[in-house]
Design a protein around this motif. Structure first.
Motif, PDB file in Angstrom:
ATOM      1  N   ALA A  43      47.482  84.621   1.025  1.00  0.00           N
ATOM      2  CA  ALA A  43      48.446  84.597   2.121  1.00  0.00           C
ATOM      3  C   ALA A  43      49.585  83.642   1.815  1.00  0.00           C
ATOM      4  O   ALA A  43      49.467  82.739   0.985  1.00  0.00           O
ATOM      5  CB  ALA A  43      47.777  84.184   3.416  1.00  0.00           C
ATOM      6  N   LEU A  44      50.683  83.886   2.524  1.00  0.00           N
ATOM      7  CA  LEU A  44      51.901  83.108   2.357  1.00  0.00           C
ATOM      8  C   LEU A  44      52.252  82.551   3.736  1.00  0.00           C
ATOM      9  O   LEU A  44      52.339  83.311   4.696  1.00  0.00           O
ATOM     10  CB  LEU A  44      52.979  84.094   1.895  1.00  0.00           C
ATOM     11  N   GLY A  92      58.115  78.514   2.112  1.00  0.00           N
ATOM     12  CA  GLY A  92      57.341  79.590   2.716  1.00  0.00           C
ATOM     13  C   GLY A  92      58.186  80.845   2.829  1.00  0.00           C
ATOM     14  O   GLY A  92      59.213  80.988   2.150  1.00  0.00           O
ATOM     15  N   ALA A 132      49.291  87.729   5.399  1.00  0.00           N
ATOM     16  CA  ALA A 132      48.163  87.837   4.480  1.00  0.00           C
ATOM     17  C   ALA A 132      48.098  89.246   3.905  1.00  0.00           C
ATOM     18  O   ALA A 132      48.438  90.217   4.583  1.00  0.00           O
ATOM     19  CB  ALA A 132      46.861  87.519   5.222  1.00  0.00           C
ATOM     20  N   GLN A 163      50.885  83.003   9.135  1.00  0.00           N
ATOM     21  CA  GLN A 163      51.028  83.370   7.732  1.00  0.00           C
ATOM     22  C   GLN A 163      51.059  84.893   7.624  1.00  0.00           C
ATOM     23  O   GLN A 163      50.719  85.603   8.572  1.00  0.00           O
ATOM     24  CB  GLN A 163      49.841  82.823   6.928  1.00  0.00           C
TER      25      GLN A 163
END
Lengths: 448, 554
Positions: free
Chosen positions: A394-395, A429, A387, A385
């Protein structure tokens, strides 16, 4: 440019092949064995090729185009017979130069040349017809719109049947159902719908949670059908977007923008038919982000190639339509020297906000170009991820991005410290495409 | 992003409505009409209504996506104070690493330089200047080190602490964390507790690395560490530890090695003896000198001074304790086998006294009675290599112009290369240059391999001349592909000038092999372009000069 009657080498001929299978099949036909009544002259080459049936296929190639005509049922162009004929010619296997074409070949050649159009150009895009008659053009457009409309209605019917019977049944029905529907959409001249349908077909095999994904995509396809059927009541920019999504090519007719453009990323996605190259640019004074698309037949590289990290001076013409970032490059695009800095970015929350806003313009958007600043790649239980440096939000990276070598370049660049990352943020995402470290902000590190 | 990490802002009631839509869609609206729509919609329109609701929900959900919680952030990579690579060198490294992935197609090599062959040299040079790799190049560098063990030490050094930090995140790069290549995990030799802990609990490779590190700092402490657990180590580990003493071997190690002569394991005993015999001042060397002296001496009865050899008649327990193997390999006589081992282990400085103050050259030149010359000279060669004795090596190599088959010492080129490696670099280059000038290239390959890179001037010129002669003689270049490859890597880049005239395509003479001229031209072109490339690489790696002071305007 290959002038009239100029013979190609075998290598050049094979480069024309639409795919590897045609290349192989064509090679086998490059000998005199199956051919009869071959000849060449006046920038054309022709011959009869013995196929499976009782009558041989009539194959003609207008080498000035090149353009191809063949009696075989293949949908590929050039088909293996046309390739074989050209290979035969390349190998000096066609004796007569400047012979008169037999009637069946002459008819096609005359008709083709009379049209004076580039009808032979083989491409996934609809060839723009350069007729001078606006009335005829309007008629054609109306005919096509009508076909798309009937295609959209049919697709609606199929979606309704599907929902009535249940997605579980569709999961068992396999891919064939969808292939057939996709073919119907191709017939209806709606390549955008055809592409969506093909993707629907892939979802039941895509792992846990597929019913949710299938319902989502069915619903968005339904939304697109509905939007097309009601396009005349939509605001003009949204209507343009709907037309583009369905598969009509809209000309780039926005107001041209001149700027110094930083090349953020360039990457290719290929399917069996087409290689699509996506190039992201960032206008250093306008702050605009633009997407250039370039296409190549499968196995061949698209024409346009820009070096990542370069700064180019030039004009871009944006496509109109709501939520559009696509643009066409102008004639002149020259590298310039100048300070290079990453686009201004924000935290991961802002990136999702931007995607959300973009969806209100174009609800079918898969992702939206954003720049994240001050983010750290970190490993979570499910994978990698990005962050925020404060360690709160976070992604996740998209599954595809998790397995690309670019991930490791991103990690190396970060070394556990915050970096700036450009990429595509969507509901699956974030896909990182380029990164900059605080020590070397002028250096764009490609992650594709 | 249908994962638990990103949460939707939709309230729970909406989630319930969505679940309802999904299960209805899954089973079909005929069987299970969605509860929320059932009241207001005719069954016929149910699918449409469901898709409408699902579309609304999907777009709303996507538009309302929020970030998920962050995982714990990684520990940052350690600082690397080394200088970054100059811009051009950085691009060059990318190119060299990319060249590795695409090997040149099989068959003829063409005129293009082989980039993969230049990578080791580039890495060595970059490390000599003390640069660090740019972060973006680290993955490719680690991949290269993974694929080629010969690159590993240099590549990992350039990658530095950030490279190791990165390697910990990817199982494919585990290799970087193993063994001595890592280096970074060893405790400082000044940290006795850390050293002790790792010595007692570490993996074998870590312990070997630790021993080497401690020995470099303080040889006595290293030996003490080894002795502290010696008797408890397994035999194969004892052997490996002992073998690692070879590096930095000194008289201080003698006592420990003497004790190891009584080891339970025969291999350990033999290795200890071998190491002791490489210390000419050791007691073992002394014992060997005495034994050898009884076997080899001047025959005073002969009309000219001649070496007489009386091979040992037995291999007693004392000899065996000093490392002599009693049983010869199949096909060798016992006595000559024992003699060979004795002479090999005897200290070379003891011989001049034995032969009336003669120099090694004079001793080597003496005739040897009864066909013992081959055996005796071969043993001296092994001794010269083991004891790193340049005077004896020189004597045994003889004059480079003498054909190997008739010279002193040994005719084996591999053994001669070992002898050469004990000589100072400059002398090696001169010797090999003379050898090439006298005998051509066909036998020079191994000898060239022990010369310093880039080749010193007389050597480079000799190789180029020899290649030119081979071309003139009408042979094909691939008969010399080994030397050509070496020349590409080892010739000084300045030699390119000298090669210019050879790259032209010559007129074909009648008596020449067909096409050979073209192939030679191509081979020389490749050689020249490789040298140019190496010169460019070297220039790119030069640290930037401090800006010259501008002379002030008058």
């Amino acid at each position: 440019m290959n002038g009239m009657g100029v013979r190609r080498t075998a290598e050049q001929v094979l480069a024309l092949a639409p795919d590897e299978a045609s290349r192989r099949a064509g090679s086998k036909l490059g000998t005199a064995g199956p051919w009869s009544e071959t000849g060449s002259g006046d920038g054309a080459v022709w011959g009869l090729c013995k196929g499976g049936g009782s009558t041989p296929y009539r194959t003609v190639v207008d080498t000035t185009g090149p353009a191809y005509s063949c009696g075989c049922p293949s949908r590929k162009s050039p088909c293996k017979h046309a390739l074989g004929l050209l290979l035969l010619q390349a190998a000096d296997g066609i004796a007569a130069e400047d012979a008169a074409a037999p009637d069946w070949a002459a008819q096609w050649l005359t008709a083709r040349r009379a049209r004076g159009a580039d009808a032979g150009r083989r491409a996934g895009e609809a060839a723009p017809t350069a007729t001078a008659d606006p009335e005829a053009a309007r008629c054609r457009a109306e005919r096509r719109a009508a076909r798309i409309t009937s295609g959209a209605r049919e697709l609606e019917q199929r979606l309704a049947d599907l929902l009535r019977g249940g997605l579980a049944a569709a999961g068992q029905a396999g891919y064939g159902l969808w292939e057939e529907t996709a073919a119907r959409m191709v017939d209806a001249q709606a390549p955008g719908l055809a592409g969506r349908v093909r993707e629907l077909g892939a979802i039941p095999g895509s792992g846990p949670g597929w019913p949710v994904r299938l319902l989502e995509e069915c619903a968005l396809t339904h939304l697109l059908d509905r939007a097309w059927l009601a396009a005349d009541r939509l605001p003009a920019p949204l209507a343009t977007t709907v037309r583009t999504r369905v598969g009509l090519t809209a000309p780039a007719d926005g107001v041209p923008v001149r700027d110094h453009w930083l090349v953020l990323a360039q990457y290719d996605a290929a399917d069996s038919r087409l290689t699509t190259r996506r190039i992201w640019l960032h206008g250093t004074s306008t702050g605009r982000t633009a997407l250039l698309l370039s296409f190549g037949a499968a196995g061949r590289a698209p024409q346009l190639a820009l070096p990542v990290g370069a700064l180019l001076d030039g004009e871009l013409t944006p496509h109109t339509g709501s939520g559009q970032v696509r643009a066409e490059p102008g004639e002149r695009f020259v590298p310039v020297a100048g300070p290079v800095a990453p686009p201004a970015g924000g935290p991961v929350g802002a990136a999702l906000d931007a995607y959300g806003r973009a969806l209100s313009e174009d609800p079918w958007l898969e992702s939206w170009p954003v720049t994240l600043s001050g983010v750290v790649p970190a490993r979570a239980e499910y994978g990698w991820q990005l962050a925020d440096a404060d360690g709160r939000e976070a992604l996740p990276l998209t599954p595809a991005a998790q397995s690309r070598p670019g991930l490791w370049r991103l990690l190396a660049l970060s070394g556990g410290a915050p970096v700036t990352v450009f990429g595509e943020c969507g509901h699956r995402g974030f896909t990182p495409l380029a990164a900059w470290s605080p020590e070397t902000p002028g250096e764009t590190v490609p992650l594709t | 992003m249908d994962t638990t990490t990103t949460t939707s802002t939709t309230p729970p009631a909406d989630d319930a409505a969505w679940d309802e839509l999904v299960s209805s869609a899954l089973l079909g609206t005929d069987r299970r009409p969605p509860a929320g729509l059932a009241g207001s919609t005719a069954p016929r329109d149910m699918p449409d209504a469901l898709l409408d609701a699902a579309a609304l929900h999907t777009v709303r959900r996507r538009a309302g996506l929020r970030p998920g919680p962050a995982a714990p952030l990684p520990d940052p990579a350690p600082e690397d104070p080394r200088a970054p690579l100059p811009e051009a060198a950085r691009r060059r490294l990318d190119q060299l690493l990319a060249g590795r992935a695409a090997p040149s197609p099989a068959g003829r090599r063409g005129a293009a330089p082989d980039l993969a062959e230049l990578l080791p040299q580039w890495l060595a040079l970059a490390n000599r200047y003390g640069y660090k790799a740019s972060p973006a190049a680290l993955p490719a560098l680690l991949d290269a080190a993974r694929a080629r063990t010969d690159l590993r030490p240099q590549a990992l050094r350039l990658a530095g602490p950030r490279g190791l930090w990165l390697a910990r995140l990817n199982p494919e790069w585990r290799f970087a964390l193993r063994g001595t290549g890592a280096g970074g995990n060893l405790p400082s030799p000044q940290d006795p507790e850390g050293v002790r802990a790792l010595w007692e609990e570490g993996l074998f490779a870590e312990r070997v690395a630790l021993l080497a590190a401690v020995r470099t700092e303080d040889p006595a402490a290293g030996l003490a560490l080894l002795a502290s657990t010696w008797s408890a180590e397994r035999a194969e580990d004892r052997l490996m530890f002992l073998d690692s003493l070879r590096t930095g071997l000194s008289d201080a190690d003698e006592e420990f090695l003497e004790e190891a002569l009584g080891d339970r394991s025969r291999n350990v005993r033999a290795t200890a003896a071998e190491l002791l015999s490489a210390l000419p001042a050791s007691a073992l060397a002394g014992r060997m000198a005495v034994r050898a002296a009884t076997c080899v001496g001047l025959d005073r009865t002969a009309p000219v001074p001649t070496i007489a050899v009386e091979a040992p008649h037995e291999c007693d327990a004392a000899m065996q304790r000093d490392g002599l193997a009693a049983t010869p390999p199949a096909g060798r006589g016992e006595r000559s086998w024992w003699l060979g081992q004795l002479v090999e282990a005897a200290p070379l400085p003891s011989w001049p006294a034995r032969f009336g103050g003669r120099t090694p050259e004079e001793i080597v030149a003496l005739p040897v009675a009864d066909d013992w010359q081959g055996e005796l000279h071969a043993a001296w060669c092994r001794a010269a290599v083991r004891q790193r004795d340049p005077a004896w090596s020189r004597a045994l190599l003889g004059a480079p112009s003498t054909p190997p088959a008739t010279g002193p010492g040994t005719s084996s080129l591999a053994e001669r290369a070992q002898l050469l490696s004990t000589l100072p670099l400059e002398e090696r280059a001169r010797w090999v240059a003379s050898f090439v000038a006298a005998h051509g290239l066909s036998e020079a390959f191994q000898l060239l391999g022990v010369c310093a890179v880039p080749w010193a001037e007389p050597l480079g010129a000799a190789v180029i001349d020899a290649l030119d002669i081979a071309r003139e003689a009408g042979s094909y270049p691939w008969s010399f592909s080994g030397v050509m490859g070496l020349a590409e890597r080892c010739l000084a880049p300045e030699a390119a000038r000298q090669l210019e005239s050879l790259t032209a395509r010559p007129d074909e003479a009648e008596d020449h092999s067909p096409g050979a001229g073209d192939y030679w031209a191509e081979a020389f072109q490749r050689l020249v372009s490789t040298l140019r490339l190496r010169a460019a690489m070297r220039a790119e790696l030069m640290p930037p000069e401090p800006a010259p002071v501008q002379p002030s305007a008058p």
